[in-house]
Design an enzyme around this catalytic site. Sequence first.
Site, PDB file in Angstrom:
ATOM      1  N   LYS A 173       0.149  -9.777   1.089  1.00 56.41           N
ATOM      2  CA  LYS A 173      -0.916  -9.065   0.377  1.00 56.41           C
ATOM      3  C   LYS A 173      -0.457  -8.789  -1.048  1.00 56.41           C
ATOM      4  CE  LYS A 173      -2.235  -5.175  -0.878  1.00 56.41           C
ATOM      5  NZ  LYS A 173      -2.893  -5.550  -2.144  1.00 56.41           N
ATOM      6  N   GLU A 248      11.326  -1.795  -2.462  1.00 54.98           N
ATOM      7  CA  GLU A 248      11.895  -1.919  -3.809  1.00 54.98           C
ATOM      8  C   GLU A 248      10.918  -1.235  -4.754  1.00 54.98           C
ATOM      9  OE1 GLU A 248      14.791  -2.799  -4.359  1.00 54.98           O
ATOM     10  OE2 GLU A 248      15.238  -3.836  -2.479  1.00 54.98           O
ATOM     11  N   CYS A 282      10.939  -3.739 -13.144  1.00 50.61           N
ATOM     12  CA  CYS A 282      11.565  -2.536 -12.570  1.00 50.61           C
ATOM     13  C   CYS A 282      13.015  -2.428 -13.020  1.00 50.61           C
ATOM     14  CB  CYS A 282      11.434  -2.512 -11.056  1.00 50.61           C
ATOM     15  SG  CYS A 282      11.905  -4.046 -10.302  1.00 50.61           S
ATOM     16  N   GLU A 380       9.846   6.684 -15.273  1.00 52.01           N
ATOM     17  CA  GLU A 380       9.631   5.265 -15.543  1.00 52.01           C
ATOM     18  C   GLU A 380       8.356   5.099 -16.368  1.00 52.01           C
ATOM     19  OE1 GLU A 380       8.604   2.601 -12.235  1.00 52.01           O
ATOM     20  OE2 GLU A 380      10.122   1.233 -13.028  1.00 52.01           O
TER      21      GLU A 380
HETATM   22  P1  ADP Z   1       2.148  -1.129  -9.115  1.00 55.31           P
HETATM   23  O1  ADP Z   1       2.184   0.203  -9.751  1.00 55.31           O
HETATM   24  O2  ADP Z   1       3.285  -2.006  -9.406  1.00 55.31           O
HETATM   25  O3  ADP Z   1       0.824  -1.792  -9.165  1.00 55.31           O
HETATM   26  P2  ADP Z   1       1.606  -0.149  -6.453  1.00 55.31           P
HETATM   27  O4  ADP Z   1       2.634   0.598  -5.696  1.00 55.31           O
HETATM   28  O5  ADP Z   1       0.408   0.549  -6.913  1.00 55.31           O
HETATM   29  O6  ADP Z   1       2.441  -0.821  -7.613  1.00 55.31           O
HETATM   30  O7  ADP Z   1       1.133  -1.434  -5.635  1.00 55.31           O
HETATM   31  C1  ADP Z   1       2.028  -2.349  -5.066  1.00 55.31           C
HETATM   32  C2  ADP Z   1       1.347  -3.035  -3.904  1.00 55.31           C
HETATM   33  O8  ADP Z   1       1.114  -2.054  -2.871  1.00 55.31           O
HETATM   34  C3  ADP Z   1      -0.026  -3.605  -4.231  1.00 55.31           C
HETATM   35  O9  ADP Z   1      -0.193  -4.830  -3.531  1.00 55.31           O
HETATM   36  C4  ADP Z   1      -0.964  -2.548  -3.707  1.00 55.31           C
HETATM   37  O10 ADP Z   1      -2.253  -3.035  -3.396  1.00 55.31           O
HETATM   38  C5  ADP Z   1      -0.231  -2.110  -2.453  1.00 55.31           C
HETATM   39  N1  ADP Z   1      -0.632  -0.790  -1.933  1.00 55.31           N
HETATM   40  C6  ADP Z   1      -1.215   0.233  -2.600  1.00 55.31           C
HETATM   41  N2  ADP Z   1      -1.446   1.279  -1.776  1.00 55.31           N
HETATM   42  C7  ADP Z   1      -1.004   0.918  -0.542  1.00 55.31           C
HETATM   43  C8  ADP Z   1      -0.941   1.573   0.744  1.00 55.31           C
HETATM   44  N3  ADP Z   1      -1.418   2.803   0.926  1.00 55.31           N
HETATM   45  N4  ADP Z   1      -0.413   0.871   1.784  1.00 55.31           N
HETATM   46  C9  ADP Z   1       0.082  -0.378   1.601  1.00 55.31           C
HETATM   47  N5  ADP Z   1       0.053  -1.018   0.432  1.00 55.31           N
HETATM   48  C10 ADP Z   1      -0.476  -0.401  -0.640  1.00 55.31           C
END
Ligand code: ADP
Length: 479
Positions: A173, A248, A282, A380
């Site tokens: 995903k 990570e 990161c 960050e």
């Molecule tokens: P970034 O700030 O790098 O976009 P995020 O942590 O917001 O990082 O998102 C990283 C990944 O985690 C994306 O694929 C996002 O859709 C997914 N994601 C966001 N919320 C959830 C959740 N509650 N459970 C699982 N995956 C999630």
Amino acid sequence: MACQNYIGGEWHDSTSGETIPSRNPAVPSEVVGEVPVSTVDDATAAVDAAAAAREAWAETPGPERGAILRETGRLLAERRDAIAETLVLEEGKTWSESTGEVQRAIDIFHYYAAKAADIGGTVKSSSSRATTLSVRTEPIGIVSAITPWNYPLGIPAWKVAPALATGNVVTLKPAENAAVTATALVECLDDAGLPDGVLNLVTGPGDTVGEALTTDDRVDAVSFTGSESVGDIVYRNAAPDQKRVQLEMGGKNPTVVTPDADLDAAVDIVGSGAFGVTGQACTACSRAVVHEAVYDEFLERIVEYAESLSLGPGMDDPDMGPQNSDSELSSTLEYIAVGRDEGAVLETGGRRAEDAGDGYFVEPTVFADVDPAMRIAQEEIFGPVLSVIPVSSYEEAVAVANGVEQGLSASIVTQNLREAHRFVDDIDAGVAKVNEKTTGLELHVPFGGMKASSSETYREQGDAALDFYTLSKTVYLNY
Ligand code: ADP
């Protein structure tokens, strides 16, 4: 391009019928692809497909699995320019950075293709006679890989390749604004002859699709890269049935510059670490911790470095592309305002770079005389903003370097052998570098952080990834 989910070897629209545009951050009016807004049902269908494919893939001989990974690497190489262009247009990176990332993905597939043939275990001597005592590895089973937008090809590659090499089935995903690039990778795996259901792709929101992939009780392991707040949710959601989890997350990575440093090298190391990939890594350097003996000269030269950088759309291959989205740009500009309010000295940059175009461009920014307790030195930023912090001793430098919640990557620039060794001992970071930038990783050694940067479970890349994706079985065979 209209993207689709890939489930059980077939391309499908989402059951919601809805899509969301993935836009070019250099020209936000330009849509790079329409990405399905998938549902929990789509995620469940992907896990169904993975579960159905699980046994046959686990039983496929390692060298045969490796051959498919090798072919994937070959296809990525054949499509290198087209995929790099998609990456530039979707993520915003420069052409050089994007072709570098495609090459990394190719190398990762070839590396794990070779590893797939090498999977085995160990034989030990037993305390009883006529017993063969051995330890062998087996795939952990059904894996969910949840990935962010900043390395839209590299991160999916370094999760998917070792998982498949070791005989697991996977659902990927990607972030919604990185899904067109991830789709290009999945197309290569499909064309390489990966059996149906072994890898599935479901795009869509994290709090529905991502959550379904972390809570489905058939999923055995979750590999996540993203923010600390979401990592925390993923870990908790995976805990009730004790899935294996690898997280990570963020960094607030320092480079220490000592009185013995070669200043030409120091400026290059800090500058490329801070402003490369627009600071959106990161492992990006966001703090230069500089000894007072070389502070003024270093500051003058790092400001010159920042001011020399060209900005523009990635396809023109400037030194720096835009930020990935409006929200990333706004967040960086907010942090710049915070830095000014806190009393840090804005030496250069600090504004949206209107001249570079309508996209999410921001000037490379350097703050001087930053106090280590300021928010810009603690949190960050994920943009091209460097805080330069003066210190008066090695001990103070290490205390400042370690004085944050994260501990991903850290470096020191010095020609003093003793300080170099002490730094490697003293620094709380998963990656410690001497006379190198905080960014840039080799694919065959472990990668991960300490403290809040990573879960203290498993590392990624190299052999460490093989450990994460396998279980060991201890066999006592008395003949
Ligand atoms: P970034 O700030 O790098 O976009 P995020 O942590 O917001 O990082 O998102 C990283 C990944 O985690 C994306 O694929 C996002 O859709 C997914 N994601 C966001 N919320 C959830 C959740 N509650 N459970 C699982 N995956 C999630």
